[in-house]
Design a protein around this motif. Structure first.
Motif, PDB file in Angstrom:
ATOM      1  N   ALA A  99      73.108 -15.256  14.620  1.00 47.80           N
ATOM      2  CA  ALA A  99      73.872 -14.553  13.591  1.00 47.80           C
ATOM      3  C   ALA A  99      73.115 -13.266  13.310  1.00 47.80           C
ATOM      4  CB  ALA A  99      74.005 -15.387  12.326  1.00 47.80           C
ATOM      5  N   THR A 100      73.834 -12.144  13.324  1.00 49.29           N
ATOM      6  CA  THR A 100      73.152 -10.863  13.242  1.00 49.29           C
ATOM      7  C   THR A 100      74.022  -9.816  12.565  1.00 49.29           C
ATOM      8  OG1 THR A 100      72.136  -9.099  14.598  1.00 49.29           O
ATOM      9  CG2 THR A 100      74.008 -10.272  15.554  1.00 49.29           C
ATOM     10  N   ASP A 101      73.375  -8.748  12.063  1.00 55.64           N
ATOM     11  CA  ASP A 101      74.133  -7.607  11.546  1.00 55.64           C
ATOM     12  C   ASP A 101      74.186  -6.474  12.565  1.00 55.64           C
ATOM     13  OD1 ASP A 101      71.551  -6.628  11.475  1.00 55.64           O
ATOM     14  OD2 ASP A 101      71.523  -6.238   9.308  1.00 55.64           O
ATOM     15  N   ASP A 102      73.703  -6.728  13.781  1.00 55.43           N
ATOM     16  CA  ASP A 102      73.701  -5.718  14.849  1.00 55.43           C
ATOM     17  C   ASP A 102      74.376  -6.309  16.088  1.00 55.43           C
ATOM     18  OD1 ASP A 102      73.272  -3.752  16.717  1.00 55.43           O
ATOM     19  OD2 ASP A 102      71.081  -3.814  16.612  1.00 55.43           O
ATOM     20  N   TYR A 103      75.616  -5.912  16.336  1.00 56.31           N
ATOM     21  CA  TYR A 103      76.349  -6.490  17.469  1.00 56.31           C
ATOM     22  C   TYR A 103      75.682  -6.194  18.801  1.00 56.31           C
ATOM     23  CZ  TYR A 103      78.317  -1.792  18.195  1.00 56.31           C
ATOM     24  OH  TYR A 103      78.489  -0.447  18.430  1.00 56.31           O
ATOM     25  N   ARG A 104      74.856  -5.135  18.861  1.00 58.17           N
ATOM     26  CA  ARG A 104      74.180  -4.804  20.124  1.00 58.17           C
ATOM     27  C   ARG A 104      73.204  -5.904  20.538  1.00 58.17           C
ATOM     28  NH1 ARG A 104      74.682  -0.087  17.168  1.00 58.17           N
ATOM     29  NH2 ARG A 104      75.897   1.566  18.188  1.00 58.17           N
ATOM     30  N   THR A 105      72.716  -6.671  19.552  1.00 60.83           N
ATOM     31  CA  THR A 105      71.869  -7.821  19.876  1.00 60.83           C
ATOM     32  C   THR A 105      72.624  -8.803  20.764  1.00 60.83           C
ATOM     33  OG1 THR A 105      70.691  -7.628  17.768  1.00 60.83           O
ATOM     34  CG2 THR A 105      70.595  -9.763  18.869  1.00 60.83           C
ATOM     35  N   LEU A 106      73.894  -8.978  20.496  1.00 60.93           N
ATOM     36  CA  LEU A 106      74.708  -9.883  21.296  1.00 60.93           C
ATOM     37  C   LEU A 106      75.057  -9.275  22.646  1.00 60.93           C
ATOM     38  CD1 LEU A 106      77.075 -11.114  18.440  1.00 60.93           C
ATOM     39  CD2 LEU A 106      75.132 -12.334  19.428  1.00 60.93           C
ATOM     40  N   LEU A 107      75.275  -7.957  22.692  1.00 59.64           N
ATOM     41  CA  LEU A 107      75.616  -7.309  23.967  1.00 59.64           C
ATOM     42  C   LEU A 107      74.456  -7.375  24.954  1.00 59.64           C
ATOM     43  CD1 LEU A 107      77.549  -4.096  22.849  1.00 59.64           C
ATOM     44  CD2 LEU A 107      78.395  -6.422  23.201  1.00 59.64           C
ATOM     45  N   ARG A 108      73.234  -7.455  24.453  1.00 60.54           N
ATOM     46  CA  ARG A 108      72.061  -7.498  25.345  1.00 60.54           C
ATOM     47  C   ARG A 108      71.830  -8.881  25.937  1.00 60.54           C
ATOM     48  NH1 ARG A 108      69.937  -3.766  21.369  1.00 60.54           N
ATOM     49  NH2 ARG A 108      69.076  -5.499  20.151  1.00 60.54           N
ATOM     50  N   ARG A 109      72.491  -9.870  25.440  1.00 62.78           N
ATOM     51  CA  ARG A 109      72.251 -11.237  25.911  1.00 62.78           C
ATOM     52  C   ARG A 109      72.987 -11.495  27.224  1.00 62.78           C
ATOM     53  NH1 ARG A 109      70.118 -15.020  22.042  1.00 62.78           N
ATOM     54  NH2 ARG A 109      70.918 -16.641  23.431  1.00 62.78           N
ATOM     55  N   THR A 110      72.257 -12.063  28.172  1.00 63.67           N
ATOM     56  CA  THR A 110      72.866 -12.358  29.475  1.00 63.67           C
ATOM     57  C   THR A 110      73.713 -13.630  29.448  1.00 63.67           C
ATOM     58  OG1 THR A 110      70.858 -13.511  30.200  1.00 63.67           O
ATOM     59  CG2 THR A 110      71.066 -11.166  30.767  1.00 63.67           C
ATOM     60  N   ASP A 111      73.634 -14.401  28.359  1.00 61.01           N
ATOM     61  CA  ASP A 111      74.485 -15.592  28.267  1.00 61.01           C
ATOM     62  C   ASP A 111      75.789 -15.308  27.534  1.00 61.01           C
ATOM     63  OD1 ASP A 111      73.191 -15.249  25.842  1.00 61.01           O
ATOM     64  OD2 ASP A 111      72.753 -17.383  25.526  1.00 61.01           O
ATOM     65  N   VAL A 112      76.063 -14.041  27.227  1.00 61.84           N
ATOM     66  CA  VAL A 112      77.353 -13.644  26.647  1.00 61.84           C
ATOM     67  C   VAL A 112      78.224 -13.064  27.752  1.00 61.84           C
ATOM     68  CG1 VAL A 112      78.518 -12.036  25.100  1.00 61.84           C
ATOM     69  CG2 VAL A 112      76.477 -13.264  24.320  1.00 61.84           C
ATOM     70  N   ASP A 113      79.336 -13.720  28.026  1.00 64.73           N
ATOM     71  CA  ASP A 113      80.279 -13.273  29.054  1.00 64.73           C
ATOM     72  C   ASP A 113      81.478 -12.545  28.459  1.00 64.73           C
ATOM     73  OD1 ASP A 113      78.889 -14.837  31.175  1.00 64.73           O
ATOM     74  OD2 ASP A 113      79.624 -16.540  30.000  1.00 64.73           O
ATOM     75  N   LEU A 114      81.865 -12.926  27.243  1.00 65.37           N
ATOM     76  CA  LEU A 114      83.063 -12.407  26.592  1.00 65.37           C
ATOM     77  C   LEU A 114      82.725 -12.011  25.163  1.00 65.37           C
ATOM     78  CD1 LEU A 114      86.181 -12.052  26.177  1.00 65.37           C
ATOM     79  CD2 LEU A 114      86.268 -14.516  25.708  1.00 65.37           C
ATOM     80  N   VAL A 115      83.142 -10.808  24.781  1.00 67.56           N
ATOM     81  CA  VAL A 115      82.965 -10.341  23.409  1.00 67.56           C
ATOM     82  C   VAL A 115      84.339 -10.229  22.747  1.00 67.56           C
ATOM     83  CG1 VAL A 115      82.209  -8.424  21.936  1.00 67.56           C
ATOM     84  CG2 VAL A 115      80.832  -9.104  23.923  1.00 67.56           C
ATOM     85  N   ILE A 116      84.497 -10.876  21.607  1.00 64.37           N
ATOM     86  CA  ILE A 116      85.728 -10.774  20.826  1.00 64.37           C
ATOM     87  C   ILE A 116      85.484  -9.793  19.691  1.00 64.37           C
ATOM     88  CG2 ILE A 116      87.371 -12.000  19.361  1.00 64.37           C
ATOM     89  CD1 ILE A 116      86.829 -14.521  20.974  1.00 64.37           C
ATOM     90  N   VAL A 117      86.265  -8.726  19.676  1.00 69.37           N
ATOM     91  CA  VAL A 117      86.125  -7.682  18.657  1.00 69.37           C
ATOM     92  C   VAL A 117      87.147  -7.960  17.561  1.00 69.37           C
ATOM     93  CG1 VAL A 117      86.124  -5.210  18.189  1.00 69.37           C
ATOM     94  CG2 VAL A 117      85.368  -6.057  20.431  1.00 69.37           C
ATOM     95  N   ALA A 118      86.672  -8.453  16.427  1.00 70.59           N
ATOM     96  CA  ALA A 118      87.549  -8.841  15.324  1.00 70.59           C
ATOM     97  C   ALA A 118      87.157  -8.095  14.042  1.00 70.59           C
ATOM     98  CB  ALA A 118      87.488 -10.351  15.101  1.00 70.59           C
ATOM     99  N   THR A 119      86.829  -6.832  14.206  1.00 70.43           N
ATOM    100  CA  THR A 119      86.473  -5.971  13.082  1.00 70.43           C
ATOM    101  C   THR A 119      87.735  -5.335  12.502  1.00 70.43           C
ATOM    102  OG1 THR A 119      86.184  -4.112  14.594  1.00 70.43           O
ATOM    103  CG2 THR A 119      84.232  -5.441  14.099  1.00 70.43           C
ATOM    104  N   PRO A 120      87.632  -4.592  11.382  1.00 68.50           N
ATOM    105  CA  PRO A 120      88.788  -3.832  10.902  1.00 68.50           C
ATOM    106  C   PRO A 120      89.358  -2.906  11.970  1.00 68.50           C
ATOM    107  CG  PRO A 120      87.107  -3.933   9.198  1.00 68.50           C
ATOM    108  CD  PRO A 120      86.508  -4.553  10.424  1.00 68.50           C
ATOM    109  N   ASP A 121      90.661  -2.599  11.840  1.00 63.86           N
ATOM    110  CA  ASP A 121      91.405  -1.845  12.861  1.00 63.86           C
ATOM    111  C   ASP A 121      90.666  -0.608  13.356  1.00 63.86           C
ATOM    112  OD1 ASP A 121      93.356  -3.684  12.232  1.00 63.86           O
ATOM    113  OD2 ASP A 121      94.717  -2.251  11.290  1.00 63.86           O
TER     114      ASP A 121
END
Length: 361
Positions: free
Chosen positions: A73-95
């Motif tokens: 759990a993070t306030d920086d989405y780039r932390t998740l983008l750097r992970r090699t175990d993330v294959d799919l990113v769901i963008v559910a932010t405001p429009d």
């Protein structure tokens, strides 16, 4: 094993330390109503793993991650983008915040599922598409209404020629005033058309097939929300003319009273050369009366059936997980998503200018 974590089922991926990790690894950016719903769907899908959730501040992300057993759990989405175990990113932010996250996710080599609309300008939509094409990743906008059974059946009936060539459509999606004043803290950064009509425009264009929108004339009503400090239109009506001469009217409104028995009044009609398709989702086949209220609960999009997320959102997310796992094409193409953004951009230009506006090709 973390709370609610899933057993090793699914398509193998590469973990952050280089080990094999089962399932499609998913990160959710945004932990509001839709972000939390997406996370719940991912956590319930045996082909996927919810790796992490991001929000600003991270309070909501921490709660969603705890609830569904996500590691991060993070306030920086780039932390998740750097992970090699993330294959799919769901963008559910405001429009209005979709674009930079979607672009960075694509350039990081992640498949992306973006909440509707793809972007709130044509230039931003093109940035996302360019990043996806450059990286060769799988991408889709979550126009989840295509997975509502009645709409899917309507599409099949139109494709089969049962009503003839579509010549006219009318679609409305009107919300209680609760939505812009209580549910969305960012309502002033969008409009009822971006937030609501995006679904209907996608549906009608899907129903109309190859017919292309060419011109828009739109008007807006203001005053109620402005008076409550939410600087956005109360309602927008837009008429869209198609290349064949067909026309479609789209209505979106944010000032229904909170006594209205459903949060969203939703209706779509398509008139063909010799038939009509009529879709009224106001009651979703359920009425509930209690001593304090009478309501039509919404159950098409995000119901929970026997403890498991179901409905159109679950179908759409599951479809995308399958596309990532199997390499198949998404049902909603980015070209179709761009078309919706182009029409909505023309709608808002027409509102501002007071006249008809050509839809960008």
């Amino acid at each position: 094993m973390a709370e609610n974590a899933h057993p090793p089922i699914g398509v193998p991926g590469v973990g952050v330390a280089g080990g094999r990790v089962p399932g499609v690894g998913v990160a959710v950016v945004g932990a509001g109503v839709m972000g939390a719903a997406h996370a719940a769907v991912v956590a319930a899908d045996p082909r996927a793993r919810l790796v992490g959730v991001a929000s600003v501040p991270d309070t909501a992300a921490r709660e969603v991650a705890r609830r569904h057993g996500a590691e991060v759990a993070t306030d920086d989405y780039r932390t998740l983008l750097r992970r090699t175990d993330v294959d799919l990113v769901i963008v559910a932010t405001p429009d209005h915040l979709h674009t930079p996250i979607a672009v960075e996710a694509a350039l990081a080599g992640k498949a992306i599922l973006v909440e509707k609309p793809l972007a709130t300008s044509l230039a931003d939509a093109d940035k996302v598409i360019a990043a996806v094409e450059r990286s060769g990743v799988t991408a889709m906008t979550s126009f989840n209404h295509r997975w509502i059974p009645s709409y899917a059946q309507a599409k099949a009936a139109i494709e089969a020629g049962r009503i003839g060539r579509p010549r006219m459509a009318y679609a409305r999606k009107n919300d209680r005033i609760h939505v812009p004043t209580q549910m969305l803290s960012w309502a002033a950064d969008t409009t009822p058309a971006w937030f609501l009509s995006s679904h209907d425009i996608d549906l009608v264009c899907w129903f109309f097939g190859e017919d292309r929108a060419v011109e828009v004339y739109a008007t807006a009503v203001r005053g109620v929300l402005d008076g409550q400090g939410v600087r956005t239109p109360d309602a927008i009506q837009a008429q869209v003319r198609f290349a064949s001469g067909a026309v479609a009217t789209f209505e979106s409104c944010w000032i229904y009273p909170d006594t209205y028995p459903t949060m969203t009044d939703s209706f779509v009609e398509v008139v063909g050369e010799h038939g009509v398709v009529h879709l009224d989702r106001k009651d979703d086949q359920l009425e509930v009366a209690t001593p304090s209220e009478f309501e039509y609960p919404r159950i098409s999009i995000m119901p929970v059936l026997h403890g498991v997320p179901a409905g159109a959102l679950a179908y759409a997310v599951g479809h995308m997980i399958g596309c990532v796992a199997d390499g198949g094409p998404p049902l909603v193409s980015l070209a179709e998503s761009r078309r919706v953004t182009a029409i909505l951009a023309a709608v808002h230009e027409s509102v501002s200018g007071g006249g008809p506006v050509a839809v960008a090709s």
